[in-house]
Structure formats: structure tokens, C-alpha cells
Design a protein around this motif. Structure first.
Motif, PDB file in Angstrom:
ATOM      1  N   THR A  35       0.816  -1.209   0.000  1.00 27.32           N
ATOM      2  CA  THR A  35       0.000   0.000   0.000  1.00 27.32           C
ATOM      3  C   THR A  35       0.852   1.261   0.000  1.00 27.32           C
ATOM      4  O   THR A  35       0.541   2.231  -0.697  1.00 27.32           O
ATOM      5  CB  THR A  35      -0.908   0.024   1.246  1.00 27.32           C
ATOM      6  OG1 THR A  35      -1.591  -1.221   1.359  1.00 27.32           O
ATOM      7  CG2 THR A  35      -1.914   1.153   1.165  1.00 27.32           C
ATOM      8  N   GLY A  41      -0.588   4.877  -0.169  1.00 22.47           N
ATOM      9  CA  GLY A  41      -1.996   4.741  -0.517  1.00 22.47           C
ATOM     10  C   GLY A  41      -2.373   5.409  -1.819  1.00 22.47           C
ATOM     11  O   GLY A  41      -3.512   5.284  -2.288  1.00 22.47           O
ATOM     12  N   VAL A  83      -8.139  -1.741   3.238  1.00 22.99           N
ATOM     13  CA  VAL A  83      -6.715  -1.708   3.567  1.00 22.99           C
ATOM     14  C   VAL A  83      -6.442  -2.803   4.594  1.00 22.99           C
ATOM     15  O   VAL A  83      -6.998  -2.781   5.694  1.00 22.99           O
ATOM     16  CB  VAL A  83      -6.293  -0.329   4.111  1.00 22.99           C
ATOM     17  CG1 VAL A  83      -4.800  -0.337   4.453  1.00 22.99           C
ATOM     18  CG2 VAL A  83      -6.612   0.771   3.110  1.00 22.99           C
TER      19      VAL A  83
END
Length: 391
Positions: free
Chosen positions: A122, A125, A166
Motif C-alpha cells: 500500500t 496509498g 486496507v
């Protein structure tokens, strides 16, 4: 999202740079995502820039920070896995990738409406945000091994109104609860494609991952999964990403490899060590595919009489090593020292000569097949023409 004129100017400038770098306008769907998930909204207050990892903070120098956010280059967003560098040694452990490679990879991923995507790594992001705007956040799952980075990314995504799933966990395991996926994309490099990624991808689905060998970190691998446990596809040039954390090797020549009691053999080579470590990235990539468990490092100005530079080679199990010495004067004769069950420099010479004999191919002529048993088979031009395995 975009709050002031300076940010808008910076974003428009980067878009112009990207259109030039990618030899054409960004697809409209990705440009819309670019504006909806602006890169600066995903960068932390503190970043590190340059080879010396100089600190740049938004509060202290907002102009420099914004310039860093919208330059077409990577931005280091974490050092030392988030730990304070107690001994002064600093090394990058997470970064925001260069925008041009982000857009290039998203284009290569060839997503379509309704596709479910798994992202590995990630980071900030931003990539997950772009995917979420394009597909809808409910179709995107992103996995991050570092809990602090995962939490920060989730907060940044929520702040721009995009909330994919997430997950904090080991990206090598994928995320079985959301499988199967139409697309899997990694933002970290791998030396072995994890089996879970293949198993969690639909038949006909695509895996796109940066590639690394211990010899050279370079290239993208785009695999298509056949539904029978096999994945195959082509490499392309571009990219150098940080290695997936669970595939790292922490080896140092004098700490882990060379011992005082070692008695190496001596020989002479005409092959310049710079021919296999220098600016010819195609040569390095090909050598890395053939010698997948050999790494190297330079030692300039070693404290050795008559040696100006030394190239070290070693296996990832630290069982064999070699050193190639340049005396600072001659450019066609180098002294080689080798120890262990394998003659590593001799193997490098074989790998280099094979690459030359095949017409000096670049990364885009190579491909790889991953078998149901997990074997990684590299090939040149067609799957039947295997690359020699010298590891």
C-alpha cells in the motif's frame, strides 16, 4: 483534494511532464483519478530527498515539499523500517514511486469496469486511491506489511473520500478472503512470485510486479494466469522498486562472507567488471536472470596495495565469493580471486558471453513461466528457448 493555486499549478506541471515521459496523453480515466486523488494528499509531513536522504518537511519548507510531491521522481517516505537510526546509518524502507512509473503500470494493468484488484504494498496509498477512483473502492483491496504505513494510508484515503479495503499483513500471502481477483499489482519488487498470487488470480487474470535479482533490480513482469496453476508472460524495461520485505537478504562481505582463513584461487580476466555492472542495463538484467542467487557490491579505494577498485561477488547463502581487482592503470587485465564451491566470476563470464551471442537482447525480449510446482523458468523470445540457469 486540490486546495490552492500552488497545488493546481504543480499538478498541471506534472501532468505535462507525464505526457512527455509517456509519449502521449494520459488516458482520461487516469487523469480524472489524478485530480481526485492528488499525490500531495498522500505524502507524510516528513519525507527524505536526494542520495543523502536529506529531511524535507511540509511545515518548515512548504514550497520545497510541494515541489518534491510533484516532481516525476520517487519520494522516500520512511527510513529504517520506521525505526530511529541509532548509529547514524539511514536507508530507505518505503517510498512513493515516480508518477510516470505509477501511470505506466496502471496502464499496463489493463483494468476494466467491474475488475477486482489486489494491490501488494500500500505504501502511501496513492496507487490504491487512483485504482479506487477508476474502479470503485469496493473493488480494490490493498495489503501493507507495516502497520504504521497501513494506518497512515487508510487515513489519507479516507481524507480524499476513497476507502478501499486496507489490510495489514504479509503481501506474499495475498488476501484470500477477497479472492479471486482479475488483477494483482505489486508496488514492491520480488525475486520469486509468491504462489498465493497465482492461486488468487482468476483464469485469464493478470499479475504485474516489479522484478529483482540479487544482481540487478530492474524490470516489470506481466504474467497471465491460465487457471491450471501456470502463469506466463513478458518482461518490460522500467522500474526499480524496493524489495518485498520477506525476500530481503541482509549480507555484508566482511561480516558474513569473507573469513581470514579463506585461501582464494587467483586468475586473470579480460572482461571488465564495469561491462557487467555499469550503464548497460540489458547486460545486467540478463546476467541476473542467469545467476539468480549471486549479488555484488563495489569497494572503491580498498586498503590494498595496487588495488584502486574491487568488485565483490557472493552467493546469497554466503558459501562462495569472488573479488575482481582493478589496479587503476590497465583497462584490459584484471585480477580475480575466488573462494568456495562455485567459481562465480567464471559463471559471470559465461552469462555475459551468452547474452552477447544472443544479440545483446534487452529486457523486453525475455519472459518467464511459473509452473504449478512453483519453478520460475526464464526464456528468450519464446518459452521453448530457455535462459541458461547458472545459479
Amino acid at each position: 483534494m486540490v486546495n490552492n493555486g500552488a497545488e493546481q499549478i504543480a499538478m498541471r506541471g506534472l501532468l505535462g511532464t507525464l505526457n512527455e515521459a509517456l509519449s502521449g496523453a494520459i488516458a482520461p480515466e487516469w487523469e480524472r483519478a489524478f485530480w481526485a486523488a492528488p499525490r500531495h494528499a498522500f505524502l507524510p509531513e516528513k519525507v527524505w530527498v536526494g542520495d543523502d536522504l536529506a529531511v524535507c518537511t511540509r511545515s518548515a519548507d512548504p514550497s520545497a515539499w510541494l515541489h518534491t510531491a510533484y516532481a516525476d521522481g520517487p519520494v522516500v517516505t520512511q527510513i529504517n523500517d520506521g525505526a530511529d537510526p541509532s548509529n547514524g546509518e539511514r536507508w530507505p524502507s518505503s517510498s512513493a514511486s515516480a508518477p510516470s512509473i505509477v501511470i505506466r503500470m496502471l496502464t499496463m494493468l489493463s483494468v476494466a469496469n467491474g475488475h477486482r484488484v489486489l494491490e501488494i504494498g500500500t505504501g502511501t496509498g496513492w496507487n490504491a486511491g487512483l485504482l479506487s477512483h477508476r474502479l470503485g473502492a469496493g473493488l480494490v483491496t490493498t495489503v501493507e506489511v507495516d502497520p504504521a504505513l497501513a494506518a497512515q494510508a487508510a487515513a489519507s484515503l479516507k481524507a480524499v473520500g476513497l476507502e478501499p479495503q486496507v489490510v495489514t499483513g504479509d503481501g506474499a500471502a495475498g488476501y484470500a478472503a477477497g479472492a479471486p481477483y482479475d488483477r494483482v499489482i505489486a508496488t514492491c519488487s520480488v525475486r520469486q512470485v509468491p504462489r498465493a498470487w497465482v492461486e488468487q488470480t482468476k483464469p485469464g487474470g493478470v499479475i504485474l510486479t516489479p522484478w529483482e535479482s540479487p544482481w540487478f533490480c530492474y524490470g516489470l513482469l506481466r504474467l497471465t494466469v491460465d487457471g491450471q496453476g501456470l502463469a506466463s508472460g513478458w518482461f518490460s524495461p522500467h522500474s526499480a522498486f524496493m524489495l518485498m520485505r520477506n525476500q530481503r537478504t541482509d549480507l555484508r562481505i566482511y561480516r558474513d562472507v569473507v573469513r581470514d582463513e579463506h585461501l582464494p584461487t587467483e586468475s586473470i580476466t579480460r572482461l571488465s567488471p564495469w561491462a557487467v555492472t555499469g550503464d548497460d542495463w540489458a547486460a545486467q538484467f540478463a546476467i541476473g536472470l542467469q545467476l539468480r542467487n549471486v549479488w555484488r557490491t563495489w569497494h572503491n579505494d580498498p586498503d590494498v596495495d595496487g588495488v584502486a577498485s574491487r568488485l565483490w561477488l557472493a552467493t546469497t547463502d554466503a558459501a562462495s565469493w569472488a573479488a575482481v581487482d582493478w589496479d587503476g592503470r590497465t583497462d584490459d587485465r584484471f585480477t580475480v580471486w575466488e573462494h568456495g564451491p562455485r567459481r562465480l566470476w567464471a559463471a559471470v563470464e559465461v552469462a555475459y558471453q551468452w547474452w552477447r551471442s544472443m544479440g545483446r537482447p534487452g529486457p523486453d525480449r525475455f519472459g518467464m513461466t511459473i509452473t504449478p510446482e512453483g519453478e520460475h523458468v526464464a526464456w528468450l523470445d519464446r518459452p521453448e528457448q530457455r535462459v541458461p540457469d547458472l545459479s
